[in-house]
Scaffold this motif. Structure first.
Motif, mmCIF file in Angstrom:
data_model
loop_
_atom_site.group_PDB
_atom_site.id
_atom_site.type_symbol
_atom_site.label_atom_id
_atom_site.label_comp_id
_atom_site.label_asym_id
_atom_site.label_seq_id
_atom_site.Cartn_x
_atom_site.Cartn_y
_atom_site.Cartn_z
ATOM 1 N N ALA A 109 47.982 18.725 39.752
ATOM 2 C CA ALA A 109 47.294 18.069 40.853
ATOM 3 C C ALA A 109 47.966 16.736 41.151
ATOM 4 O O ALA A 109 48.386 16.012 40.249
ATOM 5 C CB ALA A 109 45.830 17.845 40.507
ATOM 6 N N THR A 110 48.052 16.425 42.414
ATOM 7 C CA THR A 110 48.609 15.138 42.811
ATOM 8 C C THR A 110 47.495 14.278 43.369
ATOM 9 O O THR A 110 46.612 14.759 44.073
ATOM 10 C CB THR A 110 49.713 15.309 43.872
ATOM 11 O OG1 THR A 110 49.149 15.992 45.002
ATOM 12 C CG2 THR A 110 50.857 16.129 43.320
ATOM 13 N N VAL A 111 47.542 13.013 43.038
ATOM 14 C CA VAL A 111 46.517 12.076 43.487
ATOM 15 C C VAL A 111 47.068 11.297 44.666
ATOM 16 O O VAL A 111 48.134 10.673 44.583
ATOM 17 C CB VAL A 111 46.109 11.121 42.348
ATOM 18 C CG1 VAL A 111 45.075 10.137 42.839
ATOM 19 C CG2 VAL A 111 45.608 11.906 41.157
ATOM 20 N N VAL A 112 46.333 11.354 45.757
ATOM 21 C CA VAL A 112 46.735 10.629 46.958
ATOM 22 C C VAL A 112 45.731 9.506 47.151
ATOM 23 O O VAL A 112 44.527 9.732 47.249
ATOM 24 C CB VAL A 112 46.743 11.565 48.185
ATOM 25 C CG1 VAL A 112 47.104 10.789 49.429
ATOM 26 C CG2 VAL A 112 47.694 12.717 47.962
ATOM 27 N N LYS A 113 46.238 8.270 47.180
ATOM 28 C CA LYS A 113 45.354 7.131 47.369
ATOM 29 C C LYS A 113 45.206 6.854 48.858
ATOM 30 O O LYS A 113 46.184 6.733 49.580
ATOM 31 C CB LYS A 113 45.914 5.886 46.676
ATOM 32 C CG LYS A 113 45.924 5.998 45.185
ATOM 33 C CD LYS A 113 46.401 4.722 44.552
ATOM 34 C CE LYS A 113 46.404 4.835 43.044
ATOM 35 N NZ LYS A 113 46.883 3.600 42.404
ATOM 36 N N LYS A 114 43.967 6.763 49.270
ATOM 37 C CA LYS A 114 43.692 6.440 50.661
ATOM 38 C C LYS A 114 43.462 4.940 50.767
ATOM 39 O O LYS A 114 42.757 4.351 49.950
ATOM 40 C CB LYS A 114 42.459 7.189 51.162
ATOM 41 C CG LYS A 114 42.670 8.684 51.233
ATOM 42 C CD LYS A 114 41.448 9.348 51.787
ATOM 43 C CE LYS A 114 41.652 10.859 51.865
ATOM 44 N NZ LYS A 114 40.465 11.520 52.381
ATOM 45 N N GLU A 115 44.055 4.353 51.746
ATOM 46 C CA GLU A 115 43.921 2.915 51.919
ATOM 47 C C GLU A 115 42.715 2.555 52.786
ATOM 48 O O GLU A 115 42.457 1.388 53.031
ATOM 49 C CB GLU A 115 45.210 2.346 52.526
ATOM 50 C CG GLU A 115 46.386 2.445 51.572
ATOM 51 C CD GLU A 115 47.629 1.794 52.134
ATOM 52 O OE1 GLU A 115 47.520 1.016 53.100
ATOM 53 O OE2 GLU A 115 48.710 2.051 51.594
ATOM 54 N N ALA A 116 42.016 3.537 53.270
ATOM 55 C CA ALA A 116 40.836 3.263 54.083
ATOM 56 C C ALA A 116 39.751 2.656 53.177
ATOM 57 O O ALA A 116 39.473 3.136 52.098
ATOM 58 C CB ALA A 116 40.316 4.539 54.723
ATOM 59 N N VAL A 117 39.169 1.582 53.631
ATOM 60 C CA VAL A 117 38.158 0.880 52.857
ATOM 61 C C VAL A 117 36.810 1.554 53.087
ATOM 62 O O VAL A 117 36.366 1.696 54.217
ATOM 63 C CB VAL A 117 38.090 -0.609 53.278
ATOM 64 C CG1 VAL A 117 36.991 -1.310 52.501
ATOM 65 C CG2 VAL A 117 39.434 -1.270 53.068
ATOM 66 N N GLN A 118 36.206 1.970 51.999
ATOM 67 C CA GLN A 118 34.884 2.571 52.094
ATOM 68 C C GLN A 118 33.870 1.566 51.572
ATOM 69 O O GLN A 118 34.027 1.012 50.501
ATOM 70 C CB GLN A 118 34.812 3.849 51.273
ATOM 71 C CG GLN A 118 35.715 4.944 51.796
ATOM 72 C CD GLN A 118 35.600 6.191 50.942
ATOM 73 O OE1 GLN A 118 34.935 6.190 49.918
ATOM 74 N NE2 GLN A 118 36.242 7.244 51.378
ATOM 75 N N GLN A 119 32.846 1.347 52.352
ATOM 76 C CA GLN A 119 31.820 0.399 51.945
ATOM 77 C C GLN A 119 30.817 1.123 51.053
ATOM 78 O O GLN A 119 30.366 2.212 51.362
ATOM 79 C CB GLN A 119 31.105 -0.176 53.154
ATOM 80 C CG GLN A 119 32.001 -1.026 54.023
ATOM 81 C CD GLN A 119 31.253 -1.581 55.224
ATOM 82 O OE1 GLN A 119 30.131 -1.184 55.478
ATOM 83 N NE2 GLN A 119 31.878 -2.481 55.938
ATOM 84 N N GLU A 120 30.502 0.490 49.954
ATOM 85 C CA GLU A 120 29.529 1.060 49.051
ATOM 86 C C GLU A 120 28.143 0.591 49.467
ATOM 87 O O GLU A 120 27.919 -0.585 49.726
ATOM 88 C CB GLU A 120 29.802 0.622 47.615
ATOM 89 C CG GLU A 120 31.102 1.142 47.062
ATOM 90 C CD GLU A 120 31.304 0.719 45.620
ATOM 91 O OE1 GLU A 120 30.321 0.280 44.994
ATOM 92 O OE2 GLU A 120 32.434 0.812 45.149
#
Length: 78
Positions: free
Chosen positions: A37-48
């Motif tokens: 599996a490859t991990v792709v980091k998303k740079e979109a900021v998600q608000q918690e």
């Protein structure tokens, strides 16, 4: 007499249970494949979203605990 018959019954059931041939299910072998599996980091900021509890009366449990009164603190009627 009843105890002897019960004991003989339990022994008979135990012996017949041991005399049964255990049917062992055949062992199935499965082919496994390895997937990396490859991990792709998303740079979109998600608000918690944080959940805050809202009580009807602020610090009601604390006020109830601190407002105790003892039996000696009450005035006595003479």
């Amino acid at each position: 007499m009843k105890a002897i018959i019960t004991l003989l019954f339990i022994i008979t059931v135990g012996i017949t249970a041991q005399a049964q041939e255990a049917k062992v299910a055949p062992v199935l072998k499965m082919e496994t494949t390895e997937v990396k599996a490859t991990v792709v980091k998303k740079e979109a900021v998600q608000q918690e979203t944080k959940v805050a509890r809202l009580y009807k009366f602020k610090n009601s449990k604390i006020k109830k605990a601190l407002s105790f009164s003892t039996k000696r603190g009450k005035s006595k009627i003479a």
